[in-house]
Design an enzyme around this catalytic site. Sequence first.
Site, PDB file in Angstrom:
ATOM      1  N   ASN A 182      27.671  -2.983 -23.217  1.00  0.00           N
ATOM      2  CA  ASN A 182      28.108  -3.940 -22.221  1.00  0.00           C
ATOM      3  C   ASN A 182      29.620  -4.124 -22.185  1.00  0.00           C
ATOM      4  O   ASN A 182      30.171  -4.578 -21.183  1.00  0.00           O
ATOM      5  CB  ASN A 182      27.406  -5.282 -22.463  1.00  0.00           C
ATOM      6  CG  ASN A 182      25.957  -5.230 -22.017  1.00  0.00           C
ATOM      7  OD1 ASN A 182      25.662  -5.297 -20.841  1.00  0.00           O
ATOM      8  ND2 ASN A 182      25.043  -5.072 -22.974  1.00  0.00           N
ATOM      9  N   THR A 213      16.978  -8.461 -14.455  1.00  0.00           N
ATOM     10  CA  THR A 213      17.165  -7.127 -13.882  1.00  0.00           C
ATOM     11  C   THR A 213      15.960  -6.286 -14.277  1.00  0.00           C
ATOM     12  O   THR A 213      16.036  -5.417 -15.127  1.00  0.00           O
ATOM     13  CB  THR A 213      18.460  -6.486 -14.401  1.00  0.00           C
ATOM     14  OG1 THR A 213      19.508  -7.439 -14.326  1.00  0.00           O
ATOM     15  CG2 THR A 213      18.850  -5.293 -13.541  1.00  0.00           C
TER      16      THR A 213
END
Length: 264
Positions: free
Chosen positions: A259, A37
Amino acid sequence: IMTTDRYPKLRSKTLSDGTRIVGVAKGAGMIEPNMATMLGYIMTDATIEKSKLQGMLSEACNQSFNSISIDGDESTSDTVVAIASGLKPLSSEDEFKTALFEVTQGLSADLVRNGEGTGHVIRVCIKNFPGSEYDARRMGRHLVNSPLVKCAISGNDPNTGRIAGAIGSFMGKFFPNESVDDMSLTLGGRIIFNNGKFVLEGDAVEKELSGHMADAQLGETDDFPKHQNFVEIGIDFGNSGSDVTVLGSDLTKEYVSVNADYRS
């Protein structure tokens, strides 16, 4: 360009003839090129042929963006683009290439430094690897992606066995016929493994190695990095071979928090 990034990443270089290279990047988690990413955009006002720019960019990426890992996870958004406007004549392609490498290496280090919850940036310098540069980078990423190595570094714990174990697991799995008899390891510039055995020198050295890690520690939630220090790990296989440098990050409670709560 920012999502979980804590600060923008921008690097620039002005050449002796006045031409400039400016780069920006985005990325903080799911970083393991290829794919990651990660987005990188490099712009220059120099006049340079497309094929030459593409060749320089590919080489620069291998030594920068393709030599980093934050968490070993991948995504479908992995792009680095270089754009040249051709507004100014370029007097030296060699100087341009050197500047391009500086910009890409600076940005890639910033990506790791700005990683989700990053508390330390790990720099692994591998010399004389008995294989290709591609495989040397694979080994470097294997080391910095080891959860046990990451956690030890997060706690400023110079657990030399975890470093050696990660290297051994990679070599045993992918290069079982290659000798590591001449391999030496350093941490913070101090030899910790040589001639097939650990070099253990008591509590004073343990504190020195832990201090080296502490000097490289960053705040896990800082708005901007207070330094650009690294936890330095050196691996030398002792014979002729490939030389690469790989950057990685530790594993902290903040990474888990980011996360665990990402979608909420």
